[in-house]
Design an enzyme around this catalytic site. Structure first.
Site, mmCIF file in Angstrom:
data_model
loop_
_atom_site.group_PDB
_atom_site.id
_atom_site.type_symbol
_atom_site.label_atom_id
_atom_site.label_comp_id
_atom_site.label_asym_id
_atom_site.label_seq_id
_atom_site.Cartn_x
_atom_site.Cartn_y
_atom_site.Cartn_z
ATOM 1 N N TRP A 1 1.663 -5.221 -26.467
ATOM 2 C CA TRP A 1 2.425 -5.773 -27.586
ATOM 3 C C TRP A 1 3.722 -5.008 -27.833
ATOM 4 O O TRP A 1 4.497 -5.346 -28.711
ATOM 5 C CB TRP A 1 1.571 -5.806 -28.864
ATOM 6 C CG TRP A 1 0.847 -4.515 -29.152
ATOM 7 C CD1 TRP A 1 -0.454 -4.227 -28.832
ATOM 8 C CD2 TRP A 1 1.359 -3.341 -29.798
ATOM 9 N NE1 TRP A 1 -0.788 -2.954 -29.229
ATOM 10 C CE2 TRP A 1 0.308 -2.391 -29.838
ATOM 11 C CE3 TRP A 1 2.586 -2.992 -30.346
ATOM 12 C CZ2 TRP A 1 0.461 -1.121 -30.405
ATOM 13 C CZ3 TRP A 1 2.738 -1.728 -30.909
ATOM 14 C CH2 TRP A 1 1.681 -0.815 -30.924
ATOM 15 N N ASN B 1 -11.841 -2.738 -38.740
ATOM 16 C CA ASN B 1 -10.894 -2.333 -37.703
ATOM 17 C C ASN B 1 -9.486 -2.387 -38.295
ATOM 18 O O ASN B 1 -9.028 -3.451 -38.713
ATOM 19 C CB ASN B 1 -10.973 -3.269 -36.491
ATOM 20 C CG ASN B 1 -10.193 -2.732 -35.315
ATOM 21 O OD1 ASN B 1 -10.645 -1.817 -34.631
ATOM 22 N ND2 ASN B 1 -9.005 -3.270 -35.092
ATOM 23 N N GLU B 2 -8.864 -1.243 -38.393
ATOM 24 C CA GLU B 2 -7.474 -1.170 -38.879
ATOM 25 C C GLU B 2 -7.255 -2.050 -40.105
ATOM 26 O O GLU B 2 -6.664 -3.134 -40.022
ATOM 27 C CB GLU B 2 -6.507 -1.559 -37.763
ATOM 28 C CG GLU B 2 -6.578 -0.616 -36.570
ATOM 29 C CD GLU B 2 -5.524 -0.902 -35.520
ATOM 30 O OE1 GLU B 2 -5.019 -2.037 -35.479
ATOM 31 O OE2 GLU B 2 -5.214 0.013 -34.740
ATOM 32 N N ARG C 1 -7.187 -12.391 -36.594
ATOM 33 C CA ARG C 1 -8.021 -11.390 -37.254
ATOM 34 C C ARG C 1 -7.203 -10.771 -38.388
ATOM 35 O O ARG C 1 -6.058 -11.140 -38.594
ATOM 36 C CB ARG C 1 -8.448 -10.328 -36.248
ATOM 37 C CG ARG C 1 -7.271 -9.605 -35.622
ATOM 38 C CD ARG C 1 -7.677 -8.511 -34.666
ATOM 39 N NE ARG C 1 -6.484 -7.914 -34.077
ATOM 40 C CZ ARG C 1 -6.483 -6.928 -33.216
ATOM 41 N NH1 ARG C 1 -7.622 -6.404 -32.806
ATOM 42 N NH2 ARG C 1 -5.361 -6.445 -32.732
ATOM 43 N N GLU D 1 -4.876 -10.234 -25.199
ATOM 44 C CA GLU D 1 -4.959 -8.851 -24.721
ATOM 45 C C GLU D 1 -5.394 -8.772 -23.261
ATOM 46 O O GLU D 1 -5.812 -7.717 -22.781
ATOM 47 C CB GLU D 1 -5.844 -8.038 -25.658
ATOM 48 C CG GLU D 1 -5.120 -7.889 -26.999
ATOM 49 C CD GLU D 1 -5.815 -7.032 -28.032
ATOM 50 O OE1 GLU D 1 -7.057 -6.993 -28.016
ATOM 51 O OE2 GLU D 1 -5.108 -6.427 -28.855
ATOM 52 N N LYS D 2 -5.260 -9.897 -22.563
ATOM 53 C CA LYS D 2 -5.737 -9.907 -21.173
ATOM 54 C C LYS D 2 -4.898 -9.000 -20.274
ATOM 55 O O LYS D 2 -5.363 -8.572 -19.227
ATOM 56 C CB LYS D 2 -5.806 -11.335 -20.620
ATOM 57 C CG LYS D 2 -4.507 -12.106 -20.587
ATOM 58 C CD LYS D 2 -4.762 -13.540 -20.106
ATOM 59 C CE LYS D 2 -3.507 -14.384 -20.073
ATOM 60 N NZ LYS D 2 -2.958 -14.646 -21.429
ATOM 61 N N PHE D 3 -3.661 -8.719 -20.690
ATOM 62 C CA PHE D 3 -2.841 -7.809 -19.878
ATOM 63 C C PHE D 3 -2.651 -6.445 -20.536
ATOM 64 O O PHE D 3 -1.763 -5.684 -20.177
ATOM 65 C CB PHE D 3 -1.489 -8.457 -19.554
ATOM 66 C CG PHE D 3 -1.629 -9.681 -18.692
ATOM 67 C CD1 PHE D 3 -2.277 -9.607 -17.459
ATOM 68 C CD2 PHE D 3 -1.159 -10.916 -19.120
ATOM 69 C CE1 PHE D 3 -2.437 -10.730 -16.666
ATOM 70 C CE2 PHE D 3 -1.316 -12.044 -18.333
ATOM 71 C CZ PHE D 3 -1.955 -11.956 -17.102
ATOM 72 N N HIS D 4 -3.450 -6.179 -21.564
ATOM 73 C CA HIS D 4 -3.396 -4.841 -22.182
ATOM 74 C C HIS D 4 -4.115 -3.860 -21.260
ATOM 75 O O HIS D 4 -5.110 -4.215 -20.629
ATOM 76 C CB HIS D 4 -4.097 -4.891 -23.545
ATOM 77 C CG HIS D 4 -3.852 -3.676 -24.388
ATOM 78 N ND1 HIS D 4 -4.426 -2.456 -24.100
ATOM 79 C CD2 HIS D 4 -3.089 -3.494 -25.493
ATOM 80 C CE1 HIS D 4 -4.026 -1.581 -25.006
ATOM 81 N NE2 HIS D 4 -3.211 -2.180 -25.860
ATOM 82 N N GLU E 1 -8.691 4.977 -30.355
ATOM 83 C CA GLU E 1 -8.081 4.062 -29.379
ATOM 84 C C GLU E 1 -6.823 4.690 -28.812
ATOM 85 O O GLU E 1 -6.063 5.341 -29.540
ATOM 86 C CB GLU E 1 -7.640 2.750 -30.048
ATOM 87 C CG GLU E 1 -8.746 1.859 -30.523
ATOM 88 C CD GLU E 1 -8.186 0.578 -31.159
ATOM 89 O OE1 GLU E 1 -7.029 0.205 -30.886
ATOM 90 O OE2 GLU E 1 -8.914 -0.025 -31.957
HETATM 91 C C1 GAL Z 1 -5.152 -1.871 -31.986
HETATM 92 C C2 GAL Z 1 -6.394 -2.696 -32.331
HETATM 93 C C3 GAL Z 1 -7.168 -3.079 -31.081
HETATM 94 C C4 GAL Z 1 -6.243 -3.658 -30.046
HETATM 95 C C5 GAL Z 1 -5.151 -2.651 -29.772
HETATM 96 C C6 GAL Z 1 -4.189 -3.095 -28.704
HETATM 97 O O1 GAL Z 1 -4.254 -1.787 -33.031
HETATM 98 O O2 GAL Z 1 -7.251 -1.950 -33.170
HETATM 99 O O3 GAL Z 1 -8.183 -3.997 -31.429
HETATM 100 O O4 GAL Z 1 -5.720 -4.861 -30.493
HETATM 101 O O5 GAL Z 1 -4.410 -2.441 -30.951
HETATM 102 O O6 GAL Z 1 -3.195 -2.124 -28.495
#
Ligand code: GAL
Length: 697
Positions: A328, A156-157, A118, A368-371, A320
């Protein structure tokens, strides 16, 4: 009467929710129903939808499928859950990137990206704009009147930087405009006589690159500003598409990000002007201070303060934050019990009227499955879910008490300017590993919080009138400043304001061209000092500071007063000295000066001293400026924050430590949700990792 209306006319109190990705579960009808049930259980009433759903909204070129979204929105609406509907530009579908090469960004070394990921689109690509316009207009037409939708979440960002030929050619036009089509003006401003880097025409200009020009700081900062301009231009373009097609006017926002590396970001003050509501994404790095979570909380607070100030106090949306581990980051630490709740209420106390998480439900695959998420792979019987439900409950109580729209007021402002941050990143001075720009601001803010002092953030866009609202303005590291803002600061002091500046300030203009004058340049008369040199200390090296009697009487830790990093060697002109360096050949150089200038005062702090003494210096200046402190000196990790409207003063007490704490209350406090009253000066008992909220009598 409240100070501000709710952030959207279609919400009527504090909202609580998450980013929601129903497109990941289209083959599982049961999941939507289960999610709605769980949203109720978690006391959530808002979700953001669609930011990465383009491939499902337009599965092939020109073929639009909105049925699934209608169904989701209808069900959410029936369940009383509101929606930020996103434009999907951050994540184009494969067919688009595959078919139109120039929609994919080019990196610094000139390589065009392959399809994938993305935030990978070239915002200068005409075809990309066409495609975004098409989808945005269709979404606006189709869904702007849907009763679930309360606002537009644009993209988004925004980011990252694009080095495509088209973008670089736009950069040249941008520069032609900026320098009145006069290449000699640019050559002078950027000091291109250095290393024979002179340009014969604008056509010769390329983007800075590690494989090309990277020493021309004028070029580097111009490129940074241009990227900000290009992304802002795209943001405005997306808004215009929505406005053209919507059948009901809805507020727009875009989620700001990576503040913790401010120098890489965009000038969000300019973005804020284009939007109705400011929103941002907060990912604190608690692992950096494992036993002192309040340090990261103070960092978040700095940005809450920014997001509120940039719209003159209007409440913002925390779009968020992770309910648990952020996958990450260097270390994916869990939030210990209670911390997330404190952070959420902390955001609210600073002016957030919506608290939202990334993400509602954990995906079963991809990165992002473990976010952290509200709902885990194994369901909702989790500590995290229970904490979120409890936060939601508290938010309901607060919402009922009327806090929505209340103002977090500040008498002190800190100057944090993005252009300055970009310039400071490149200065090639002080040391190769310069102290992080943002960290210096965090320390300062922590000191102010320890006295119950709230701060706003101002920058070069702030008018004289805006500055005049504050009793004290602090410019901790204003290396790059334009004449206009410098004059606004001078006027502010002349009219009775108190200004405190930190080292290495007022040196260059916004093109990173140094003022050929003694520092602090345009403000030399105002401060009544001049700076001759700036020294850098070696790791572990310290220089002690001796305070003048007037300050010394206030501290008993004389031996603990020192500076690290770097400091200015200054000479007094009209100013007097309040502190001196006390070691080596720096002995007797002033470390803190004060100058009475017209009706105001200007202090110059030549160093960033260690926290305990910075705190004393700050308190001394707060007193001289007549700033109201909400509390006596607070222990580390404790905070007192106030939001108010014409009827009530809401006071929030926070304890981010693992110990019991007592916070002395200046006024009588009534519990928000019971009849209990705490008389003044009796003290509020705070359990470890807790928050309490009251109305001040
Ligand atoms: C943000 C992003 C989200 C998601 C999130 C994970 O920067 O807008 O879509 O990826 O990080 O921490």
């Amino acid at each position: 009467m409240k100070d501000f209306a709710p952030y959207s006319p279609y919400v009527d109190g504090i909202t609580h929710g998450a980013d929601y990705f129903p497109e990941q579960w289209l083959d599982r009808e049961d999941i939507l129903e289960e999610d709605i049930k769980l949203m109720h259980e978690a006391n959530c009433n808002i979700v953001s939808i669609g930011m990465f759903a383009w491939a499902f909204l337009e599965p092939s070129e020109g073929v639009f499928e909105f049925g699934w979204l209608h169904k989701v929105l209808d069900r959410l609406n029936e369940a009383g859950i509101k929606v930020w509907l996103a434009t999907p530009s951050a994540s184009p579908p494969r067919w688009l990137s595959n078919k139109y090469d120039d929609t994919r960004i080019v990196n610094e070394l000139g390589h065009r990206r392959k399809t994938g990921e993305r935030q990978c689109s070239s915002l200068s690509s005409e075809i990309f704009r066409e495609k975004v316009a098409e989808i945005n207009k269709r979404l606006a037409k189709e869904f702007s009147s849907h009763p679930a939708v309360i606002g537009w979440h644009i993209s988004n960002e925004y980011g990252p930087w694009d080095y495509s030929e088209k973008t670089v050619s736009m950069f040249r036009d941008y520069l032609r405009d900026y320098f009145d089509n006069d290449i000699e003006k640019l050559n002078k401003s950027w000091w291109t006589a250095f290393w024979s880097r002179r340009y014969a025409s604008f056509d010769e200009i390329d983007a800075p690159s590690s494989n090309g020009d990277n020493s021309l700081h004028g070029l580097t900062i111009a490129w940074q500003r241009f990227q900000s301009f290009l992304n802002l231009d795209f943001f405005k373009f997306e808004i215009a598409c929505i406005r053209e097609a919507e059948t009901r006017h809805l507020p727009v926002t875009t989620n700001f990000h990576i503040f913790r590396q401010m120098e890489y970001g965009f000038d969000y003050t300019e973005f804020a002007e284009a939007e109705d509501v400011v929103s941002w994404d907060d990912y604190p790095e608690f692992y950096k201070h494992p036993n002192e979570p309040w340090k990261e909380a103070a960092g978040s607070a700095f940005i809450h303060n920014y997001c509120r100030s940039v719209k003159d106090g209007k409440p913002f949306v925390l779009m968020e934050c992770s309910p648990s581990a952020t996958n990450w980051q260097e270390f994916c630490r869990l939030r210990p019990p209670g911390l997330q709740e404190l952070m959420n209420l902390f955001a609210l106390a600073h002016g957030a009227d919506s608290i939202q998480y990334f993400q509602w439900r954990k995906s079963l695959g991809s990165s992002e499955k473990f976010h952290g998420a509200v709902v885990d792979h194994g369901g909702s019987d989790t500590r995290v879910f229970r904490e979120i439900a409890s936060t939601g409950k508290m938010l309901k109580v607060l919402s009922k008490s009327g806090v929505t729209g209340a103002r977090t007021k500040a008498e002190v402002a800190i100057v944090m300017d993005f252009c300055n941050a970009f310039a400071f990143k490149n200065i090639q001075a002080l040391s190769r590993n310069k102290p992080r720009f943002f960290d210096m601001f965090k320390d300062l803010q922590e000191c102010l919080y320890s006295f119950g002092v709230m701060t706003d953030i101002v920058d070069r866009h702030s008018s004289s009138e805006k500055l005049s609202q504050y009793k004290l303005i602090i410019a901790p590291l204003l290396y790059a400043v334009d004449e206009n803002f410098a004059n606004n600061l001078i006027t502010y002091v002349k009219n009775g304001g108190t200004l405190l500046a930190g080292p290495f300030s007022f040196i260059a203009n916004l093109d990173d061209h140094v003022y050929q004058m003694k520092r602090p340049g345009l403000l030399r008369d105002c401060f009544g000092v001049y700076i001759e040199e700036t020294e850098t200390l070696l790791p572990g090296e310290r220089v002690s500071i001796k305070l003048a009697d007037v300050l010394l009487s206030r501290t008993d830790s004389e031996s603990d007063i020192y500076t690290e990093n770097f400091f200015d060697l200054m000479h007094l002109e009209n100013a007097c000295s309040l502190a001196e360096f006390n070691d080596s050949w720096y002995k007797a150089y002033p470390a803190l000066s004060k100058n009475n200038f017209a009706d105001g005062r200007a202090y110059y702090l030549a160093a960033f001293p260690n926290l305990s003494i910075l705190s004393e210096v700050i308190k001394f200046i707060l007193d001289e400026a007549g700033v109201n402190c909400l509390s006596e000196k607070l222990n580390d990790g404790c905070f007192v924050i106030r939001r108010e409207n014409a009827e009530k003063k809401f006071v929030f007490y926070f304890n981010f430590t693992n110990e019991n704490q007592m916070i002395v209350n200046k006024s009588a406090l009534s519990c928000i949700d019971c009849d209990f009253v705490i008389p003044p000066e009796t003290g509020v008992k705070m359990k470890p990792m807790s928050v309490r909220f009251f109305v001040e009598n």
